[in-house]
Design a protein around this motif. Structure first.
Motif, PDB file in Angstrom:
ATOM      1  N   SER A 110     -14.986 -17.652 -12.015  1.00 32.89           N
ATOM      2  CA  SER A 110     -14.238 -18.493 -11.381  1.00 32.89           C
ATOM      3  C   SER A 110     -13.094 -17.830 -10.816  1.00 32.89           C
ATOM      4  CB  SER A 110     -14.140 -19.803 -11.780  1.00 32.89           C
ATOM      5  OG  SER A 110     -13.502 -19.463 -13.084  1.00 32.89           O
ATOM      6  N   GLY A 111     -12.401 -17.041 -11.580  1.00 28.90           N
ATOM      7  CA  GLY A 111     -11.263 -16.343 -11.085  1.00 28.90           C
ATOM      8  C   GLY A 111     -11.529 -14.917 -10.850  1.00 28.90           C
ATOM      9  N   TYR A 112     -10.750 -14.425  -9.780  1.00 34.26           N
ATOM     10  CA  TYR A 112     -11.044 -13.146  -9.176  1.00 34.26           C
ATOM     11  C   TYR A 112      -9.444 -12.449  -8.873  1.00 34.26           C
ATOM     12  CZ  TYR A 112     -15.405 -15.147  -8.286  1.00 34.26           C
ATOM     13  OH  TYR A 112     -16.576 -15.777  -8.239  1.00 34.26           O
ATOM     14  N   ILE A 113      -9.509 -11.258  -9.369  1.00 38.30           N
ATOM     15  CA  ILE A 113      -8.321 -10.400  -9.271  1.00 38.30           C
ATOM     16  C   ILE A 113      -8.533  -9.226  -8.087  1.00 38.30           C
ATOM     17  CG2 ILE A 113      -6.514  -9.082 -10.431  1.00 38.30           C
ATOM     18  CD1 ILE A 113      -7.156 -10.536 -12.918  1.00 38.30           C
ATOM     19  N   PHE A 114      -7.449  -9.246  -7.374  1.00 32.63           N
ATOM     20  CA  PHE A 114      -7.548  -8.000  -6.255  1.00 32.63           C
ATOM     21  C   PHE A 114      -6.284  -7.310  -6.363  1.00 32.63           C
ATOM     22  CE2 PHE A 114      -9.719 -12.003  -4.749  1.00 32.63           C
ATOM     23  CZ  PHE A 114     -11.078 -11.303  -4.373  1.00 32.63           C
ATOM     24  N   THR A 115      -6.458  -6.010  -6.297  1.00 34.11           N
ATOM     25  CA  THR A 115      -5.339  -5.136  -6.536  1.00 34.11           C
ATOM     26  C   THR A 115      -4.892  -4.562  -5.133  1.00 34.11           C
ATOM     27  OG1 THR A 115      -5.947  -4.262  -8.678  1.00 34.11           O
ATOM     28  CG2 THR A 115      -4.192  -2.913  -7.400  1.00 34.11           C
ATOM     29  N   ILE A 116      -3.499  -4.980  -4.515  1.00 33.07           N
ATOM     30  CA  ILE A 116      -2.963  -4.707  -3.397  1.00 33.07           C
ATOM     31  C   ILE A 116      -1.838  -3.513  -3.874  1.00 33.07           C
ATOM     32  CG2 ILE A 116      -1.816  -5.199  -1.506  1.00 33.07           C
ATOM     33  CD1 ILE A 116      -3.059  -7.996  -1.641  1.00 33.07           C
ATOM     34  N   ILE A 117      -2.019  -2.210  -2.857  1.00 34.84           N
ATOM     35  CA  ILE A 117      -1.286  -1.157  -3.047  1.00 34.84           C
ATOM     36  C   ILE A 117      -0.212  -1.010  -1.680  1.00 34.84           C
ATOM     37  CG2 ILE A 117      -1.228   1.349  -3.314  1.00 34.84           C
ATOM     38  CD1 ILE A 117      -3.823   0.994  -4.907  1.00 34.84           C
ATOM     39  N   ALA A 118       0.955  -0.954  -1.980  1.00 31.14           N
ATOM     40  CA  ALA A 118       1.604  -0.352  -0.681  1.00 31.14           C
ATOM     41  C   ALA A 118       1.978   1.063  -0.903  1.00 31.14           C
ATOM     42  CB  ALA A 118       2.857  -1.393  -0.770  1.00 31.14           C
ATOM     43  N   ARG A 119       2.171   1.939   0.122  1.00 36.94           N
ATOM     44  CA  ARG A 119       2.409   3.384   0.159  1.00 36.94           C
ATOM     45  C   ARG A 119       3.040   3.719   1.502  1.00 36.94           C
ATOM     46  NH1 ARG A 119      -3.658   5.413   0.228  1.00 36.94           N
ATOM     47  NH2 ARG A 119      -4.197   5.494   2.527  1.00 36.94           N
ATOM     48  N   TYR A 120       3.877   4.885   1.410  1.00 36.79           N
ATOM     49  CA  TYR A 120       4.235   5.405   2.696  1.00 36.79           C
ATOM     50  C   TYR A 120       3.278   6.280   3.296  1.00 36.79           C
ATOM     51  CZ  TYR A 120       9.132   4.665   0.125  1.00 36.79           C
ATOM     52  OH  TYR A 120       9.839   4.427  -0.675  1.00 36.79           O
ATOM     53  N   VAL A 121       3.260   6.568   4.464  1.00 34.72           N
ATOM     54  CA  VAL A 121       2.518   7.379   5.337  1.00 34.72           C
ATOM     55  C   VAL A 121       3.346   8.279   6.418  1.00 34.72           C
ATOM     56  CG1 VAL A 121       1.526   5.482   6.845  1.00 34.72           C
ATOM     57  CG2 VAL A 121       0.261   7.613   6.564  1.00 34.72           C
ATOM     58  N   ARG A 122       2.903   9.402   6.374  1.00 39.08           N
ATOM     59  CA  ARG A 122       3.926  10.047   7.479  1.00 39.08           C
ATOM     60  C   ARG A 122       3.025  10.021   9.015  1.00 39.08           C
ATOM     61  NH1 ARG A 122       6.139  16.444   7.024  1.00 39.08           N
ATOM     62  NH2 ARG A 122       7.065  16.512   9.101  1.00 39.08           N
ATOM     63  N   THR A 123       4.099   9.764   9.888  1.00 39.48           N
ATOM     64  CA  THR A 123       3.626   9.641  11.231  1.00 39.48           C
ATOM     65  C   THR A 123       4.285  10.533  12.442  1.00 39.48           C
ATOM     66  OG1 THR A 123       5.359   8.009  11.595  1.00 39.48           O
ATOM     67  CG2 THR A 123       3.497   7.114  10.903  1.00 39.48           C
ATOM     68  N   GLY A 124       4.978  11.312  11.737  1.00 35.70           N
ATOM     69  CA  GLY A 124       5.792  12.202  12.478  1.00 35.70           C
ATOM     70  C   GLY A 124       6.953  13.111  12.212  1.00 35.70           C
ATOM     71  N   THR A 125       7.948  13.417  12.717  1.00 36.73           N
ATOM     72  CA  THR A 125       9.180  14.242  11.946  1.00 36.73           C
ATOM     73  C   THR A 125       9.971  13.303  11.344  1.00 36.73           C
ATOM     74  OG1 THR A 125       8.964  15.785  14.104  1.00 36.73           O
ATOM     75  CG2 THR A 125      11.106  15.632  12.632  1.00 36.73           C
ATOM     76  N   ILE A 126      10.218  13.605  10.012  1.00 38.90           N
ATOM     77  CA  ILE A 126      10.881  12.622   9.142  1.00 38.90           C
ATOM     78  C   ILE A 126      12.283  12.734   9.412  1.00 38.90           C
ATOM     79  CG2 ILE A 126      11.390  12.050   6.888  1.00 38.90           C
ATOM     80  CD1 ILE A 126       8.481  13.017   6.076  1.00 38.90           C
ATOM     81  N   THR A 127      12.938  11.472   9.448  1.00 34.20           N
ATOM     82  CA  THR A 127      14.391  11.343   9.348  1.00 34.20           C
ATOM     83  C   THR A 127      14.603  10.636   8.175  1.00 34.20           C
ATOM     84  OG1 THR A 127      14.731  11.565  11.610  1.00 34.20           O
ATOM     85  CG2 THR A 127      16.400  10.444  10.433  1.00 34.20           C
ATOM     86  N   PRO A 128      15.434  10.804   7.322  1.00 35.28           N
ATOM     87  CA  PRO A 128      15.697  10.324   6.034  1.00 35.28           C
ATOM     88  C   PRO A 128      16.254   8.648   6.353  1.00 35.28           C
ATOM     89  CG  PRO A 128      16.541  12.384   5.695  1.00 35.28           C
ATOM     90  CD  PRO A 128      16.274  12.163   7.079  1.00 35.28           C
ATOM     91  N   GLY A 129      16.050   7.823   5.158  1.00 40.30           N
ATOM     92  CA  GLY A 129      16.424   6.328   5.607  1.00 40.30           C
ATOM     93  C   GLY A 129      15.571   5.297   4.652  1.00 40.30           C
TER      94      GLY A 129
END
Length: 374
Positions: A342-361
């Protein structure tokens, strides 16, 4: 080292659960009373016994499955269809029309949005859709909704000797704005179907078909544990070397989403929506672009969900809708295949992905999710 995310309040994973309050909860049927009668009546008078015959006679009782779940968010949440195929055998070539007369012992459902062939049952909010093969000798699955009190031609003149299938079907359907309650469906309509080759004979054969009705249980929709319905992610700082190429990812953080379905057995889906750019259909969450909110460049956020049936899936974003077939809607689990759960557990993960030239921030993003029970 540089900080893409450096404080707990830099990223908001405010993921909200949207439910459609206007759509009724899933409902189930259990086999119970015998209520639907399909009767092929003989007309008065005599006829050639070998001109028309129907088999099987008597036919077996048709029963709905013991438990039926109708999807809350499916635009066509019909229950299962039960059907019987008969063989109509002509003992000789028939030079006149083969007709059928329909009489249905129920009141048809009328009003805006009502479909032809739907009749009332004894339970408010539930109707039954009745159909029959349109033409003898045509496609047996070309079904026409039945109308009470109608005299129609099943076959034009010139039908050759032989055996031809016809099919009768019945489908339990929720009525629009019906407010279905739990209980026995009961008082299902009967059908009288009279066949005859009028002009060639004065009557026709008889066969009786019964249908097992069902009981609707008061099953509820699924609910999300309020303790983790709003998911917040605080990703740790990463180094640029952890994102060496475009498309590489790093810094994943997991959160759990708990869903309780009780006795309901829906097919569960979810759609995630980019709050900053609702039209986004990619797998990269748009960064919040307010002043000093997201200052990093060349990076984005991604979400991944782990499902019991299909494993980990990279989430692509879609519209904020619970309707079946919504763009980028993700299948989570078919609860009907897990009768002990009757109960269901779903794991959701957040992460960074690179899309271009990186500027810190800093990097901030905001998304919502919409559950759909089908």
């Amino acid at each position: 080292m540089f900080n893409i995310l450096d404080k707990a309040d830099n990223v908001t994973g405010a993921v909200r659960a949207w439910l459609n309050p206007c759509v009724k909860a899933p409902i189930g049927f259990g086999a119970k009373a015998v209520a639907l009668l399909v009767l092929l009546m003989a007309g008065n008078g005599s006829f050639a016994a070998d001109l028309i015959s129907i088999t099987p006679n008597p036919p077996p009782t048709l029963n709905f499955p013991s438990i039926i779940t109708m999807g809350r968010d499916n635009p066509n949440p019909y229950g299962p269809t039960v059907e019987q195929t008969f063989q109509v055998t002509l003992g000789q070539d028939v030079a006149c029309n083969i007709n059928r007369y329909i009489e249905i012992g129920s009141i048809p459902v009328t009003g805006t949005g009502s479909a032809e062939g739907v009749f009332k049952t004894g339970l408010s909010g539930i109707g039954v859709l009745l159909k029959m093969t349109r033409v003898l000798g045509g496609d047996v699955n070309d079904l026409k909704p039945l109308v009470s009190g109608s005299l129609g031609t099943l076959s034009d003149p010139g039908r050759n000797k032989g055996s031809y299938p016809i099919k009768i079907s019945a489908t339990l359907v929720p009525l629009k704005n019906g407010g279905a309650a739990s209980g026995n469906v009961g008082s299902l309509p009967y059908i009288k179907l009279t066949l005859g080759a009028f002009g060639c004979m004065s009557g026709g054969p008889s066969v009786v078909q019964y249908l097992g009705s069902g009981t609707i249980s008061g099953a509820t929709t699924c609910s999300i544990n309020p303790a983790n319905a709003a998911l917040s992610f605080q990703l740790q700082a990463v180094d640029s070397k952890d994102l060496p190429t475009i498309g590489s990812n790093a810094g994943g953080q997991a959160r759990l989403l708990n869903v309780d379905c009780g006795d309901a057995r829906p097919n569960m889906f979810a759609t995630f929506t980019d709050s900053t750019n609702p039209g986004n259909r990619s797998d990269k969450l748009t960064l919040v672009d307010a002043e000093d909110d997201s200052t990093a460049k060349g990076v984005a956020l991604q979400l991944v969900i782990a499902t019991p049936d299909e494993g980990a899936k990279l989430i692509s974003f879609g519209p904020d809708s619970s309707a079946a077939g919504t763009a980028n809607q993700i299948h989570l689990v078919n609860t009907a295949t897990r009768p002990g759960s009757s109960g269901y557990i779903f794991t959701i993960i957040a992460r960074y992905v690179r899309t271009g030239t990186i500027t810190p921030g800093r990097v901030n993003g905001l998304a919502t999710y919409t559950m759909s029970y089908q």
